[in-house]
Design a protein around this motif. Structure first.
Motif, short mmCIF file in Angstrom:
data_model
loop_
_atom_site.label_atom_id
_atom_site.label_comp_id
_atom_site.label_asym_id
_atom_site.label_seq_id
_atom_site.Cartn_x
_atom_site.Cartn_y
_atom_site.Cartn_z
N SER A 160 5.65 9.99 33.19
CA SER A 160 6.24 9.13 34.63
C SER A 160 7.50 9.46 34.40
CB SER A 160 5.87 7.69 34.31
OG SER A 160 6.46 7.41 33.22
N THR A 161 8.28 9.36 35.29
CA THR A 161 9.80 9.41 35.47
C THR A 161 10.08 7.92 36.06
OG1 THR A 161 9.84 11.66 36.07
CG2 THR A 161 12.06 10.47 36.41
N LEU B 88 10.76 14.36 40.24
CA LEU B 88 10.27 14.78 38.87
C LEU B 88 8.57 14.40 38.62
CD1 LEU B 88 13.38 13.84 36.97
CD2 LEU B 88 12.60 16.04 37.27
N ASP B 89 8.33 13.24 39.35
CA ASP B 89 6.92 12.91 39.26
C ASP B 89 6.14 13.86 40.08
OD1 ASP B 89 7.12 10.69 37.47
OD2 ASP B 89 7.06 9.24 39.19
N ARG B 90 6.58 14.32 40.97
CA ARG B 90 5.81 15.32 41.78
C ARG B 90 5.69 16.55 40.97
NH1 ARG B 90 9.09 13.79 46.50
NH2 ARG B 90 7.89 12.61 48.01
N ALA B 91 6.73 16.98 40.32
CA ALA B 91 6.61 18.03 39.54
C ALA B 91 5.40 17.84 38.27
CB ALA B 91 7.95 18.22 38.82
N ALA B 92 5.33 16.92 37.76
CA ALA B 92 4.40 16.41 36.76
C ALA B 92 2.87 16.40 37.49
CB ALA B 92 4.42 15.12 36.12
N GLU B 93 2.73 15.87 38.54
CA GLU B 93 1.35 16.06 39.33
C GLU B 93 0.98 17.47 39.74
OE1 GLU B 93 1.75 13.20 42.38
OE2 GLU B 93 1.19 11.70 41.15
N ALA B 94 1.97 18.18 40.20
CA ALA B 94 1.68 19.57 40.47
C ALA B 94 1.23 20.33 39.17
CB ALA B 94 2.88 20.32 41.22
N ARG B 95 1.52 19.99 38.20
CA ARG B 95 1.13 20.80 36.96
C ARG B 95 -0.58 20.58 36.61
NH1 ARG B 95 0.80 20.30 31.29
NH2 ARG B 95 1.23 22.10 30.15
N SER B 96 -0.68 19.31 36.80
CA SER B 96 -2.31 18.93 36.50
C SER B 96 -2.60 18.05 37.65
CB SER B 96 -2.21 18.22 35.27
OG SER B 96 -1.65 18.72 34.31
N PRO B 97 -2.96 18.77 38.77
CA PRO B 97 -3.51 18.23 40.04
C PRO B 97 -4.79 17.45 39.87
CG PRO B 97 -4.00 20.62 39.99
CD PRO B 97 -3.24 20.30 38.92
N GLY B 98 -5.57 17.72 38.92
CA GLY B 98 -6.81 16.94 38.90
C GLY B 98 -6.86 15.76 38.27
N LEU C 99 19.90 7.47 45.12
CA LEU C 99 19.54 8.86 44.54
C LEU C 99 18.68 8.65 43.44
CD1 LEU C 99 20.61 11.92 44.31
CD2 LEU C 99 22.49 11.04 42.71
N GLY C 100 18.60 7.60 42.74
CA GLY C 100 17.50 7.62 41.46
C GLY C 100 16.33 7.58 42.02
N ARG C 101 16.07 7.05 43.24
CA ARG C 101 14.56 7.04 43.71
C ARG C 101 14.22 8.18 44.36
NH1 ARG C 101 12.40 6.77 48.80
NH2 ARG C 101 14.46 6.43 49.82
N HIS C 102 15.16 9.00 44.92
CA HIS C 102 14.57 10.42 45.16
C HIS C 102 14.37 11.18 43.73
CE1 HIS C 102 15.50 9.55 49.31
NE2 HIS C 102 16.59 9.59 49.35
N VAL C 103 15.38 11.06 42.97
CA VAL C 103 15.21 12.07 41.76
C VAL C 103 13.58 11.54 41.06
CG1 VAL C 103 15.92 12.47 39.31
CG2 VAL C 103 17.39 12.46 41.31
N ASN D 286 22.96 12.90 33.57
CA ASN D 286 21.80 12.38 33.49
C ASN D 286 20.62 13.42 34.45
OD1 ASN D 286 22.32 10.47 31.42
ND2 ASN D 286 22.79 8.89 33.09
N ILE D 287 21.01 13.43 35.49
CA ILE D 287 20.21 14.39 36.33
C ILE D 287 19.92 15.78 35.85
CG2 ILE D 287 19.85 15.17 38.66
CD1 ILE D 287 21.13 12.71 39.86
N HIS D 288 20.93 16.40 35.48
CA HIS D 288 20.78 17.72 35.03
C HIS D 288 20.17 17.98 33.72
CE1 HIS D 288 22.50 21.62 32.96
NE2 HIS D 288 22.63 21.80 34.01
N ALA D 289 20.08 16.94 32.88
CA ALA D 289 19.38 16.98 31.61
C ALA D 289 18.19 16.73 31.94
CB ALA D 289 20.09 16.02 30.60
N ALA D 290 17.59 15.70 33.12
CA ALA D 290 16.53 15.34 33.42
C ALA D 290 15.35 16.72 33.77
CB ALA D 290 16.18 14.24 34.28
N LEU D 291 16.27 17.50 34.58
CA LEU D 291 15.71 18.65 35.35
C LEU D 291 15.52 19.79 34.34
CD1 LEU D 291 17.85 18.97 38.41
CD2 LEU D 291 15.53 18.29 38.35
N SER D 292 16.29 19.81 33.23
CA SER D 292 16.22 20.69 32.18
C SER D 292 15.04 20.32 31.12
CB SER D 292 17.29 20.80 31.26
OG SER D 292 18.21 21.49 32.03
#
Length: 652
Positions: free
Chosen positions: A156-157, A137-147, A129-133, A104-110
């Motif tokens: 969301s993840t 992934l939420d930080r990755a979404a926010e970094a793409r559209s910081p505004g 581990l799920g909390r860290h993942v 599940n983690i590998h597929a989520a990153l892809s």
């Protein structure tokens, strides 16, 4: 490989933007696909390892149901090629429901790399581990559209545990057989049917529907997956329709079934004052689990040693003559290497001494290991309380694995007396039961007298939650022999078997409440709600329709601003049922309204934040956040407006 054209569903419709993808290899994927496609009307693509094994044939039959939009992709692994074939580029949400966390983690990153705007719902057994993942992934979404904020992006993840989401409904079924439960703000909410002429109850929050006829035939019983249809049921009716129909037609109301859960007179789960452990020596010996110290393994090894000693003593007696007791004594000394070397004895005596010594070298370490293991189990079991004889009106929980542990936590947090039965003293729930001082029997539930000692005759319900279907069924049948009208809830893995068992028990014991449940069927609605966005608190089937519970900010909806609760009601579309009472700056994400956090050794339930008894004249302010019960049509209206506002923010 896809059984349908790569860009079309079975009904001929093109693969739309905003469709949903479900990847799974067990019953959760099948149930989730049904919830999204049949009940919520979504276009769903399902990725399964095989069309001919597991739940593949059931999914294939679901894709052929008229009016249900399901497309199936057959692939062993959710790699990039599989996700692209499933339409990941323009999907709205992806659920990863494999039984393996790493997959599940590998597929989520892809998936996040292929579509950064995708909503992700991940099934994880390791919650830390799920909390860290989830944060990564939420930080990755926010970094793409910081505004843009997360609600504006609607990205969301969400990491969910099927066991954690199923526990509240298992608890609700133990109380009154309720199904389709939503855990929200410390309450368990469910749709309750009220026959015509039934007066309003204090726990009734609002009317959800006017039924087309009488109550369904035990709708909360077996797990089933049938195609939906309105069937004449009026969802979210206006007050005139309710008043006109109250005397001649049944109603479905939203009920808080644990608003005033019965509390124990003493510490939760602990015995009453009269049932404390006796201080007399006789009482202590009665309650010590001596059977664990002299376990079957220890008894077997001791028996084999006794047979060997008897055999060697007999051979020595026949060969050397003399007294049989002397031959047995010498043999025991040889086994324990305590005798003198038989240097002056006959050749037969010397051979017997060597044989006995070798047997002792083999058996003594094995016996020592078995005794140490039994002593460890004895220490663990002796620290757990035994059920007091005076205990009554409690719930018996059979099995303290992952599911049983979470159910025990839910029951304890609601101050319900509990007695547990677990065969394995090292099970994860035994330590929790010991820390909560919950009476626990370390015994096999199938052994005679165990359920009687657990007080089944005086209990209010029993939940059979082991991982073995036959054990759960045997426990329920044995409990029904003790008390035919006992309310029981069974955890069964096989859905067809669950339906058959439910019907048989219902016919055999018509005056008793029976519920057969699989964890996948109970957790699928929560996964479906998470796929539809952070603002969805739950999906609740009502009769043959479905209602969505969503949290919205009033300022984002002009039709709510400045309106009273009564005036904001749109029959057949939405209804305001609760308001967030916390200050705007202190509010947490809407995703956790329905969360009750249970951790190993420390239990806590979020403090109430929602006002479920709003006055009809209360005027909604822009800074308010409210919970709405919406039909699918009403949710689409709200969702389209949210998307329009998000697009406007992006343009600016």
């Amino acid at each position: 490989m896809s059984i349908n054209p790569s860009d079309h569903f079975d009904d001929g419709s093109a693969l739309p933007h905003g469709h949903m993808i479900v990847c799974g290899d067990d019953g959760l994927g099948h149930r989730l696909a049904f919830e999204l496609a049949a009940r919520c009307g979504e276009h769903v693509t399902v990725v399964v390892p095989s069309l001919h094994e597991g739940h593949g044939p059931q999914l294939a039959s679901l894709s052929r149901v008229p009016g249900v939009s399901v497309r199936i992709v057959e692939a062993r692994r959710p790699d990039d090629a599989t996700l692209l074939d499933a339409g990941i580029g323009h999907a709205a949400a992806l659920a990863l429901a494999y039984g393996d966390d790493q997959t599940n983690i590998h597929a989520a990153l892809s998936a996040r790399r292929l579509n950064p705007d995708l909503r992700l719902v991940i099934r994880m057994f390791n919650r830390e581990l799920g909390r860290h993942v989830e944060n990564l992934l939420d930080r990755a979404a926010e970094a793409r559209s910081p505004g843009l904020s997360r609600p504006a992006l609607d990205v969301s993840t969400t990491v969910l545990s099927d066991v954690g989401t199923a526990a509240p409904e298992l608890v609700a079924a133990a109380f009154d057989g309720s199904a389709n439960v939503i855990a929200a703000d410390g309450l368990l909410l469910h749709p309750a049917e009220r026959p015509a002429g039934t007066p309003r109850r204090r726990t009734d929050l609002c009317v959800l529907a006017v039924m087309s006829g009488g109550a369904a035939d035990d709708p909360a019983g077996e797990d089933s997956a049938e195609a939906p249809g309105e069937g004449g049921t009026q969802l979210l009716p206006d007050d005139r329709t309710v008043d006109r129909s109250r005397a001649v037609r049944g109603l479905v109301v939203l009920e808080a079934i644990t608003e005033n859960a019965p509390a124990a007179e003493t510490s939760p789960g602990g015995p009453p004052r009269r049932g404390r452990l006796r201080t007399t020596v006789t009482g202590m010996l009665e309650r010590l689990p001596l059977g664990i110290l002299f376990s079957r393994r220890v008894r077997m090894i001791c028996g084999l040693m006794a047979l060997l000693v008897v055999a060697m003593a007999a051979v020595s007696w026949l060969a050397e003559g003399g007294s049989g007791l002397r031959a047995a004594h010498l043999t025991l000394l040889d086994v324990f290497t305590m005798g003198d070397p038989a240097t002056d004895a006959s050749l037969g005596r010397q051979l017997m001494q060597l044989t006995a010594g070798l047997a002792g070298l083999f058996f003594l370490p094995v016996l020592l290991a078995a005794v140490l293991d039994a002593m460890g189990a004895f220490r663990a079991a002796s620290t757990t309380l035994r059920p007091p004889r005076e205990l009554s009106d409690h719930v018996v929980v059979v099995g303290l694995g992952k599911v049983g542990t979470r159910v025990l936590g839910e029951l304890h947090s609601r101050k319900v007396r509990v007695v547990c039965v677990e065969r394995d003293p090292a099970a994860r729930g035994v330590a929790l039961a010991r820390s909560l001082r919950v009476p626990t029997l370390i015994s096999d539930v199938t052994e005679p007298g165990v359920l009687t000692e657990a007080g089944v005759r005086r209990s209010r319900a029993m939940l059979a939650l082991t991982r073995n279907d036959s054990t759960n069924l045997e426990a329920v049948l044995a409990a029904r022999e003790i008390r035919p009208d006992l309310r029981v809830v069974m955890r069964l893995f096989d859905d067809d078997f669950a339906a058959t068992v439910y019907r048989t028990l219902r016919d055999s014991y018509p005056n008793a409440l029976t519920r057969s449940r699989s964890v996948s069927s109970l957790s699928a609605p929560a996964f479906a709600a998470a796929m539809m966005g952070r603002r969805i608190l739950g999906v609740m089937p009502v009769e043959r329709g479905v209602l969505l519970f969503t949290a919205v900010d009033v300022r984002d909806h002009p039709e709510l601003v400045g309106q009273s609760v009564a005036a904001a009601f749109r029959p057949g579309q939405w209804r305001v049922i609760a308001r967030d009472t916390t200050a705007p700056g202190d509010r947490r994400s809407t995703a956790v309204y329905g969360s009750s956090t249970t951790s190993y050794g420390s239990l806590r339930l979020f403090q109430p934040e929602l006002d479920w008894h709003l006055h009809p004249g209360y005027v909604l302010r822009p800074e308010d956040r409210v919970v709405l019960a919406t039909t699918r049509a009403g949710f689409d209206i709200l969702l389209d407006r949210d998307r329009g506002r998000a697009a406007g923010r992006r343009e600016r």
